[in-house]
Design a protein around this motif. Sequence first.
Motif, PDB file in Angstrom:
ATOM      1  N   THR A  22      -4.457 -13.243   9.011  1.00  0.00           N
ATOM      2  CA  THR A  22      -3.785 -12.915   7.760  1.00  0.00           C
ATOM      3  C   THR A  22      -4.029 -11.347   7.489  1.00  0.00           C
ATOM      4  O   THR A  22      -5.117 -10.953   8.003  1.00  0.00           O
ATOM      5  CB  THR A  22      -4.746 -13.652   6.793  1.00  0.00           C
ATOM      6  OG1 THR A  22      -5.916 -13.497   6.785  1.00  0.00           O
ATOM      7  CG2 THR A  22      -4.395 -15.285   6.916  1.00  0.00           C
ATOM      8  N   ASP A  23      -3.201 -10.848   6.534  1.00  0.00           N
ATOM      9  CA  ASP A  23      -3.423  -9.501   6.262  1.00  0.00           C
ATOM     10  C   ASP A  23      -4.717  -9.211   5.626  1.00  0.00           C
ATOM     11  O   ASP A  23      -5.315  -7.792   5.761  1.00  0.00           O
ATOM     12  CB  ASP A  23      -2.207  -9.163   5.446  1.00  0.00           C
ATOM     13  CG  ASP A  23      -0.838  -9.136   6.102  1.00  0.00           C
ATOM     14  OD1 ASP A  23      -0.811  -9.010   7.160  1.00  0.00           O
ATOM     15  OD2 ASP A  23       0.182  -9.194   5.173  1.00  0.00           O
ATOM     16  N   LEU A  26      -7.439  -7.713   8.219  1.00  0.00           N
ATOM     17  CA  LEU A  26      -7.455  -6.450   9.271  1.00  0.00           C
ATOM     18  C   LEU A  26      -8.483  -5.461   9.002  1.00  0.00           C
ATOM     19  O   LEU A  26      -8.578  -5.052   9.950  1.00  0.00           O
ATOM     20  CB  LEU A  26      -5.999  -5.745   8.562  1.00  0.00           C
ATOM     21  CG  LEU A  26      -4.436  -6.569   8.852  1.00  0.00           C
ATOM     22  CD1 LEU A  26      -3.320  -5.771   8.453  1.00  0.00           C
ATOM     23  CD2 LEU A  26      -4.359  -6.920  10.487  1.00  0.00           C
ATOM     24  N   ARG A  38      -7.704  -4.749  12.731  1.00  0.00           N
ATOM     25  CA  ARG A  38      -6.334  -3.806  12.832  1.00  0.00           C
ATOM     26  C   ARG A  38      -6.644  -3.059  14.164  1.00  0.00           C
ATOM     27  O   ARG A  38      -5.367  -2.825  14.924  1.00  0.00           O
ATOM     28  CB  ARG A  38      -6.412  -2.982  11.664  1.00  0.00           C
ATOM     29  CG  ARG A  38      -5.097  -2.093  11.240  1.00  0.00           C
ATOM     30  CD  ARG A  38      -5.198  -0.817  10.791  1.00  0.00           C
ATOM     31  NE  ARG A  38      -6.162   0.025  11.798  1.00  0.00           N
ATOM     32  CZ  ARG A  38      -5.402   0.819  12.776  1.00  0.00           C
ATOM     33  NH1 ARG A  38      -4.277   0.436  12.982  1.00  0.00           N
ATOM     34  NH2 ARG A  38      -6.170   1.535  13.538  1.00  0.00           N
ATOM     35  N   ASP A  76       4.314  -2.220  11.438  1.00  0.00           N
ATOM     36  CA  ASP A  76       4.498  -3.383  10.345  1.00  0.00           C
ATOM     37  C   ASP A  76       4.659  -4.696  10.982  1.00  0.00           C
ATOM     38  O   ASP A  76       4.478  -5.911  10.379  1.00  0.00           O
ATOM     39  CB  ASP A  76       5.539  -2.946   9.247  1.00  0.00           C
ATOM     40  CG  ASP A  76       4.989  -1.803   8.492  1.00  0.00           C
ATOM     41  OD1 ASP A  76       3.785  -1.619   8.299  1.00  0.00           O
ATOM     42  OD2 ASP A  76       5.978  -1.040   8.101  1.00  0.00           O
TER      43      ASP A  76
END
Length: 201
Positions: A22-23, A26, A38, A76
């Motif tokens: 999930t974001d 990161l 990330r 992205d």
Amino acid sequence: MQPQFDFEPAARSLAAIVDGITDDQLADPTPCAESTVRDLLAHVVGLTEAFRQAATKESVGRSAPPPAGSDSPLPDDWRTRIAAQLETLMSVWRVAEAWDGDTEAGGVELPAAVMAIVALDEITIHAWDLAVATGQQLTVTPADLAILHEFLRETDPAGTPGLFGPVVEIPADAPAFDRLLGLTGRDPAWRSATVASNPRA
């Protein structure tokens, strides 16, 4: 030379792990010192393309060491891009010519058959890095484990600069994957404090 193994099991496992990130994870830590989730995802974007080019030989004479850490941008569309690049990587290494002669990735030249095992190692070990950093489970096939154990069994205990840290001693009766992780300088018991404090349902 005919393909010596199929990347599909390892590639599918990595793709599933990436899809589960999930974001808000990161910035979380990973077993790789000073690398966040990330950072590792950015590395995976680069390595999946680099090893594709190694299979087609288009990288020969022009590859370069990849950027590391925060110097490596994360696009992205990383979820769909990694998935697509893994699909392509599986496909190109199924071609017999990919395994012939020498090839190049990350500024390193190796026999293509050895480069394929390096690619398998990178995909498998970074899949574990990302899985354990984000509270997921990784499945590795016995066939892939056997290939990687044979490849890494004579690893220098001091490690390989830029690739592996010093070997972590793992008991001989430990699970095969734990022993493999030790050869790459990883502690199989590593767990993210972030995941521990925010367990998934």
